[in-house]
Design a protein around this motif. Structure first.
Motif, PDB file in Angstrom:
ATOM      1  N   LEU A  38      -4.640   0.280   0.137  1.00 59.26           N
ATOM      2  CA  LEU A  38      -4.714   1.661  -0.323  1.00 59.26           C
ATOM      3  C   LEU A  38      -5.727   2.481   0.476  1.00 59.26           C
TER       4      LEU A  38
ATOM      5  N   THR B 163       2.339   8.505  -0.741  1.00 60.43           N
ATOM      6  CA  THR B 163       0.935   8.391  -0.342  1.00 60.43           C
ATOM      7  C   THR B 163       0.289   9.713   0.037  1.00 60.43           C
TER       8      THR B 163
ATOM      9  N   THR C 253       3.490   5.059  -6.248  1.00 62.05           N
ATOM     10  CA  THR C 253       2.396   4.993  -5.267  1.00 62.05           C
ATOM     11  C   THR C 253       2.901   5.215  -3.844  1.00 62.05           C
TER      12      THR C 253
ATOM     13  N   VAL D  80      -3.684   5.952   2.550  1.00 62.12           N
ATOM     14  CA  VAL D  80      -3.819   7.380   2.258  1.00 62.12           C
ATOM     15  C   VAL D  80      -4.486   8.066   3.452  1.00 62.12           C
TER      16      VAL D  80
ATOM     17  N   VAL E 222      -0.476   9.201  -6.101  1.00 61.16           N
ATOM     18  CA  VAL E 222      -1.202   7.964  -5.797  1.00 61.16           C
ATOM     19  C   VAL E 222      -2.010   7.504  -7.003  1.00 61.16           C
TER      20      VAL E 222
END
Length: 401
Positions: free
Chosen positions: A240, A300, A297, A244, A306
């Motif tokens: 993660l 992004t 999710t 992002v 998210v």
């Protein structure tokens, strides 16, 4: 007038529920907190540190993969080690291996050194979860197992709730060295509680081997379902921060807070409901909610998506955590608790390791959004065992076998 001797007397009061927070369990919570805080403080930090060595996403995946590889291999032999040496020796050894290598994580540079540290910490984590998990189950009354495991899950979840995002924040503001030292010290400090724990007296009865447990479908099915959600958990904590946009560092911290927070609340609710209505009824819904969360999710570039997706995944993950573990403990005698702990944690850590390594490869080919979509689809492959494990007849306290 004389009173008939056949007349019923006053209705006796209902039997008191057995105490949950006993002194041995409270002592055990010290090592629960120390191990959890040490593990989660560095869980996302070490992949970031590995990525900055020049290895990029492959290095991040290798760091988490090495940690989980050592953990899952250690979990295969940990039940035998616990049987031979006892809970206290196994738990102390695990805390030492989890803590000591972290103290020197940044003393040397290079990906090989990072992998060695991760391997040692993974072995230590295996010992703490198998020995500690079996001991914890032995200290909880059977009729309050779901609630008790949920309570322990919450207490172990609080350090993850704080430590996971805190580790990333501290690494950015004070550097990797101080964070690594703090993670090591937390595990080592918990060793002082170990001599006060019960040892071999809770191991009465014949042990159940790990391989025998794998061949038992009643244990394998919930373990497979949980492994599919753990796979996604390994992806979230490892990738993660990389998936992002780099301008959204604050978003990563919020999302990494939302996931364990949602898991902690959901695990508590699942434990309470599992004791009342049966844990097997919760396995399938937990899996579906987790998969939907991963699908959300995949957006992004949307901060709202998210955070919402990771939080939704956390809800499903918390439900499957408690429901599968409670269900597995209910299907074995006390002498099999060590095997259940090993199998469940094997599913947890194997899933996280496979997810971290595999996702890195897939994301390199498809990009992060499509890799999240494919992860959600892969999780749905566990619908088969989840459907098989649903209760035949709904009712309080009933579990499918």
């Amino acid at each position: 007038m004389t009173m008939s001797t056949d007349s019923p007397g006053p209705t006796p009061p209902p039997a008191a529920r057995p105490a949950l927070l006993t002194r041995p369990l409270m002592v055990r919570l010290v090592s629960v907190i120390g191990a959890s805080a040490s593990f989660y403080l560095l869980l996302s930090v070490v992949p970031l540190y590995a990525g900055e060595t020049g290895a990029g996403g492959g290095g991040a995946g290798a760091a988490t993969g090495a940690l989980m590889l050592a953990t899952v291999l250690g979990e295969l032999v940990a039940p035998r080690f616990v049987t031979r040496c006892g809970y206290r020796v196994a738990l102390a050894a695990g805390l030492f291996l989890l803590g000591a290598p972290a103290l020197v994580l940044t003393a040397f540079s290079g990906m090989a050194w990072i992998v060695v540290v991760c391997l040692l910490r993974g072995l230590g984590f295996a010992l703490t979860v198998v020995a500690g998990g079996a001991l914890t189950a032995s200290l909880i009354p059977a009729e309050r197992r779901g609630e008790g495991l949920a309570l322990v899950g919450i207490i172990s979840g609080v350090p993850s709730l704080i430590a996971l995002p805190l580790g990333v924040w501290l690494a950015a503001h004070v550097g990797y060295g101080p964070v690594a030292v703090a993670g090591g010290a937390l595990a080592l400090a918990a060793i002082v509680s170990v001599p006060w724990l019960p040892d071999r007296e809770l191991m009465a009865g014949p042990a159940i081997g790990v391989l025998a447990g794998v061949r038992e479908g009643r244990l394998l099915r919930p373990a497979l379902v949980f492994a599919s959600t753990a796979l996604a958990a390994g992806i979230v904590v490892t990738f993660l921060p990389l998936a992002v946009p780099s301008s959204s560092a604050g978003l990563v911290a919020v999302a990494l807070f939302a996931q364990p927070a949602a898991s902690t609340v959901a695990r508590w609710v699942a434990g309470r409901q599992g004791d009342r209505r049966g844990s097997s009824r919760l396995v399938l819904p937990g899996l579906l909610v987790s998969a939907v969360g991963m699908l959300v999710t995949a957006l992004t570039h949307s901060p709202v998506a998210v955070v919402a997706g990771v939080a939704l995944f956390g809800v499903g993950f918390g439900i499957t955590q408690n429901a599968t573990l409670t269900l597995m403990y209910a299907r074995v005698p006390a002498s099999g608790y060590g095997t259940v702990s090993a199998l469940w944690n094997f599913a947890y850590d194997a899933g996280m390791g496979i997810g971290a390594v595999g996702f890195g490869v897939v994301a390199g080919l498809t990009g992060y959004p499509w890799a999240f979509v494919l992860t959600a689809a892969l999780m749905l492959a566990a619908l088969g065992p989840a459907w098989r494990d649903r209760p035949a007849k709904p009712g309080p306290g009933t579990d499918a076998s």
